[in-house]
Design a protein around this motif. Structure first.
Motif, PDB file in Angstrom:
ATOM      1  N   ALA A  70      -2.946   7.973   0.584  1.00  0.00           N
ATOM      2  CA  ALA A  70      -2.261   8.533  -0.499  1.00  0.00           C
ATOM      3  C   ALA A  70      -3.105   9.395  -1.523  1.00  0.00           C
ATOM      4  CB  ALA A  70      -1.476   7.576  -1.368  1.00  0.00           C
ATOM      5  N   GLY A  71      -4.144   8.811  -1.717  1.00  0.00           N
ATOM      6  CA  GLY A  71      -5.150   9.515  -2.631  1.00  0.00           C
ATOM      7  C   GLY A  71      -5.594  11.081  -1.904  1.00  0.00           C
ATOM      8  N   ARG A  72      -5.883  11.166  -0.629  1.00  0.00           N
ATOM      9  CA  ARG A  72      -6.237  12.279  -0.103  1.00  0.00           C
ATOM     10  C   ARG A  72      -4.978  13.244  -0.369  1.00  0.00           C
ATOM     11  NH1 ARG A  72      -9.172   8.808   3.497  1.00  0.00           N
ATOM     12  NH2 ARG A  72      -7.170   8.549   4.651  1.00  0.00           N
ATOM     13  N   TRP A  73      -3.807  12.725  -0.190  1.00  0.00           N
ATOM     14  CA  TRP A  73      -2.500  13.666  -0.350  1.00  0.00           C
ATOM     15  C   TRP A  73      -2.669  14.072  -1.789  1.00  0.00           C
ATOM     16  CZ3 TRP A  73       1.541  13.797  -3.669  1.00  0.00           C
ATOM     17  CH2 TRP A  73       2.706  14.354  -3.189  1.00  0.00           C
ATOM     18  N   LEU A  74      -2.975  13.412  -2.763  1.00  0.00           N
ATOM     19  CA  LEU A  74      -3.097  13.914  -4.084  1.00  0.00           C
ATOM     20  C   LEU A  74      -4.004  14.909  -4.480  1.00  0.00           C
ATOM     21  CD1 LEU A  74      -2.221  10.398  -5.839  1.00  0.00           C
ATOM     22  CD2 LEU A  74      -0.760  12.348  -5.882  1.00  0.00           C
TER      23      LEU A  74
ATOM     24  N   SER B 288     -12.488  -6.471  -5.079  1.00  0.00           N
ATOM     25  CA  SER B 288     -13.961  -6.483  -4.338  1.00  0.00           C
ATOM     26  C   SER B 288     -14.318  -4.946  -3.618  1.00  0.00           C
ATOM     27  CB  SER B 288     -13.808  -7.479  -3.144  1.00  0.00           C
ATOM     28  OG  SER B 288     -12.812  -7.312  -2.347  1.00  0.00           O
ATOM     29  N   VAL B 289     -13.275  -4.119  -3.135  1.00  0.00           N
ATOM     30  CA  VAL B 289     -13.369  -2.977  -2.749  1.00  0.00           C
ATOM     31  C   VAL B 289     -12.297  -1.936  -3.247  1.00  0.00           C
ATOM     32  CG1 VAL B 289     -13.440  -1.458  -0.495  1.00  0.00           C
ATOM     33  CG2 VAL B 289     -14.310  -3.945  -0.455  1.00  0.00           C
ATOM     34  N   LEU B 290     -12.866  -0.946  -3.886  1.00  0.00           N
ATOM     35  CA  LEU B 290     -12.061   0.158  -4.197  1.00  0.00           C
ATOM     36  C   LEU B 290     -12.247   1.576  -3.883  1.00  0.00           C
ATOM     37  CD1 LEU B 290     -12.285  -1.362  -8.166  1.00  0.00           C
ATOM     38  CD2 LEU B 290     -10.413  -1.655  -6.626  1.00  0.00           C
ATOM     39  N   PRO B 291     -11.668   1.484  -2.579  1.00  0.00           N
ATOM     40  CA  PRO B 291     -12.090   3.044  -1.894  1.00  0.00           C
ATOM     41  C   PRO B 291     -11.284   4.095  -2.491  1.00  0.00           C
ATOM     42  CG  PRO B 291     -10.501   1.767  -0.732  1.00  0.00           C
ATOM     43  CD  PRO B 291     -11.032   0.874  -1.625  1.00  0.00           C
ATOM     44  N   VAL B 292     -10.053   3.973  -3.193  1.00  0.00           N
ATOM     45  CA  VAL B 292      -9.543   5.095  -3.874  1.00  0.00           C
ATOM     46  C   VAL B 292     -10.278   5.585  -5.045  1.00  0.00           C
ATOM     47  CG1 VAL B 292      -7.413   5.831  -4.843  1.00  0.00           C
ATOM     48  CG2 VAL B 292      -7.330   4.335  -2.860  1.00  0.00           C
TER      49      VAL B 292
ATOM     50  N   GLY C  88       0.994  -1.221  -0.005  1.00  0.00           N
ATOM     51  CA  GLY C  88      -0.046  -0.072  -0.015  1.00  0.00           C
ATOM     52  C   GLY C  88       1.022   1.259   0.284  1.00  0.00           C
ATOM     53  N   VAL C  89       0.890   1.946  -1.189  1.00  0.00           N
ATOM     54  CA  VAL C  89       1.481   3.338  -1.393  1.00  0.00           C
ATOM     55  C   VAL C  89       0.866   4.250  -0.288  1.00  0.00           C
ATOM     56  CG1 VAL C  89       2.308   5.111  -2.754  1.00  0.00           C
ATOM     57  CG2 VAL C  89       2.364   2.739  -3.486  1.00  0.00           C
ATOM     58  N   SER C  90       1.521   4.884   0.455  1.00  0.00           N
ATOM     59  CA  SER C  90       0.903   6.026   1.549  1.00  0.00           C
ATOM     60  C   SER C  90       1.529   7.297   1.237  1.00  0.00           C
ATOM     61  CB  SER C  90       1.569   5.475   2.877  1.00  0.00           C
ATOM     62  OG  SER C  90       2.905   5.996   3.105  1.00  0.00           O
ATOM     63  N   ALA C  91       0.652   8.100   2.042  1.00  0.00           N
ATOM     64  CA  ALA C  91       1.182   9.544   1.618  1.00  0.00           C
ATOM     65  C   ALA C  91       2.560   9.991   1.870  1.00  0.00           C
ATOM     66  CB  ALA C  91       0.081  10.502   2.410  1.00  0.00           C
ATOM     67  N   ASP C  92       3.139   9.247   2.941  1.00  0.00           N
ATOM     68  CA  ASP C  92       4.452   9.495   3.149  1.00  0.00           C
ATOM     69  C   ASP C  92       5.604   8.988   2.128  1.00  0.00           C
ATOM     70  OD1 ASP C  92       4.170  10.607   5.560  1.00  0.00           O
ATOM     71  OD2 ASP C  92       4.275   8.594   6.778  1.00  0.00           O
TER      72      ASP C  92
ATOM     73  N   GLY D 222      -0.312  -0.664  -5.004  1.00  0.00           N
ATOM     74  CA  GLY D 222      -1.065   0.767  -5.372  1.00  0.00           C
ATOM     75  C   GLY D 222      -1.075   1.626  -4.205  1.00  0.00           C
ATOM     76  N   ILE D 223      -1.777   2.998  -4.384  1.00  0.00           N
ATOM     77  CA  ILE D 223      -2.185   3.916  -3.715  1.00  0.00           C
ATOM     78  C   ILE D 223      -3.242   3.736  -2.566  1.00  0.00           C
ATOM     79  CG2 ILE D 223      -0.921   5.391  -5.302  1.00  0.00           C
ATOM     80  CD1 ILE D 223      -4.038   6.620  -5.749  1.00  0.00           C
ATOM     81  N   THR D 224      -3.073   4.071  -1.641  1.00  0.00           N
ATOM     82  CA  THR D 224      -3.921   3.823  -0.372  1.00  0.00           C
ATOM     83  C   THR D 224      -4.937   5.007  -0.218  1.00  0.00           C
ATOM     84  OG1 THR D 224      -2.553   4.976   1.144  1.00  0.00           O
ATOM     85  CG2 THR D 224      -2.668   2.466   0.885  1.00  0.00           C
ATOM     86  N   GLU D 225      -6.128   4.983   0.477  1.00  0.00           N
ATOM     87  CA  GLU D 225      -6.723   6.322   0.638  1.00  0.00           C
ATOM     88  C   GLU D 225      -5.898   7.369   1.099  1.00  0.00           C
ATOM     89  OE1 GLU D 225     -11.111   5.920   1.967  1.00  0.00           O
ATOM     90  OE2 GLU D 225     -10.371   3.828   2.611  1.00  0.00           O
TER      91      GLU D 225
END
Length: 275
Positions: free
Chosen positions: A189-193, A218-222, A136-140, A184-187
């Motif tokens: 990281a998505g918020r950071w973008l 099954s779940v795609l929150p980003v 999981g790619v994070s904002a950091d 892939g990016i996590t939520e």
């Protein structure tokens, strides 16, 4: 002798005399990796040379192409994902898709983009060619990659996140990561973008966001966060290895989606232009 006329167009004047163009899209071929959620790509010759020969000896060949809108390198239209029955901006998804095509947020409204692109090379930031499956790619991680590359995405930019997973593209089983998962990016990281006001986000994987081992799609929150909540377009199946090899992390990004009326996505051929 007259001298060549000087350009008075600042956009043309800003282009290098001999620009370097880096392809960011994967080739399309029968049997290529495809998410199990979408119909695959098929191409075959409908007419071959010699099937019909003109009186002067000329002949022509052509093909039939069958594909989903989310196959190969593509962009998601804002109609692609809903949450609690609503599309971006609160449009009712059921009403919008009545009749078999979207009346709002269709792929024909996905804009062409000529803007600043920023490569966030997360794999390089971790000192590896390829992030592990399911990472999981994070904002950091994005912050660290931006600092190492010397370029951070801003308002109106396109952010391209490299995991290195495209190196597996020729092996469909490994690339789709059914057992291993896909980075892939996590939520987070998505918020950071989203906070930086990017226009689109792209990644070198099948779903852009983190797919844990055995989880499938099954779940795609980003997707919800970017498409529904913020109206940020998503590009998937990018080819970012050649771009990473240039060592340039900021460049001119160009892409033009197909104007598929009422569609939910479009194949694209994105490019990076640099001196």
């Amino acid at each position: 002798m007259t001298s060549p006329q000087q350009s008075t167009n600042p956009l043309l004047d800003a282009l290098p005399a001999d620009p370097r163009i880096v392809e960011l899209g994967q080739p399309l071929f029968t049997g290529m990796p495809c998410s199990p959620n979408h119909p695959g790509f098929r191409m075959t010759l409908a007419r071959r040379h010699g099937d019909m020969v003109r009186p002067d000896g000329g002949s022509a060949s052509n093909e039939v192409i069958i594909t989903g809108g989310h196959v190969g390198t593509h962009i998601d239209a804002l109609s692609h994902v809903s949450h609690d029955g609503k599309l971006h901006g609160g449009a009712d998804a059921a009403e919008a898709q009545a009749g078999g095509a979207f009346s709002v947020h269709g792929a024909e409204h996905t804009p062409a983009m000529v803007t600043r692109g920023v490569l966030l090379d997360v794999a390089a930031a971790h000192g590896t060619d390829t992030l592990p499956g399911g990472y999981g790619v994070s904002a950091d991680d994005l912050e660290h990659a931006a600092k190492l590359g010397g370029a951070e995405p801003g308002r109106g930019d396109v952010a391209l996140v490299r995991t290195g997973w495209a190196r597996k593209f020729d092996d469909a089983v490994a690339y789709l990561g059914k057992e291993s998962g896909v980075p892939g990016i996590t939520e987070d990281a998505g918020r950071w973008l989203a906070e930086r006001g990017v226009r689109a986000v792209g990644c070198d994987t099948t779903a852009c966001e983190q797919i844990p081992p055995g989880a499938g799609h099954s779940v795609l929150p980003v997707h919800r966060l970017l498409l529904v909540d913020n109206g940020i377009y998503i590009m998937e199946h990018l080819a970012l290895e050649d771009l990473a090899a240039t060592g340039q992390h900021a460049f001119l990004f160009v892409v033009a989606p197909l104007r598929i009326v009422g569609g939910t996505g479009s194949p694209i051929r994105p490019i990076a232009v640099m001196s």
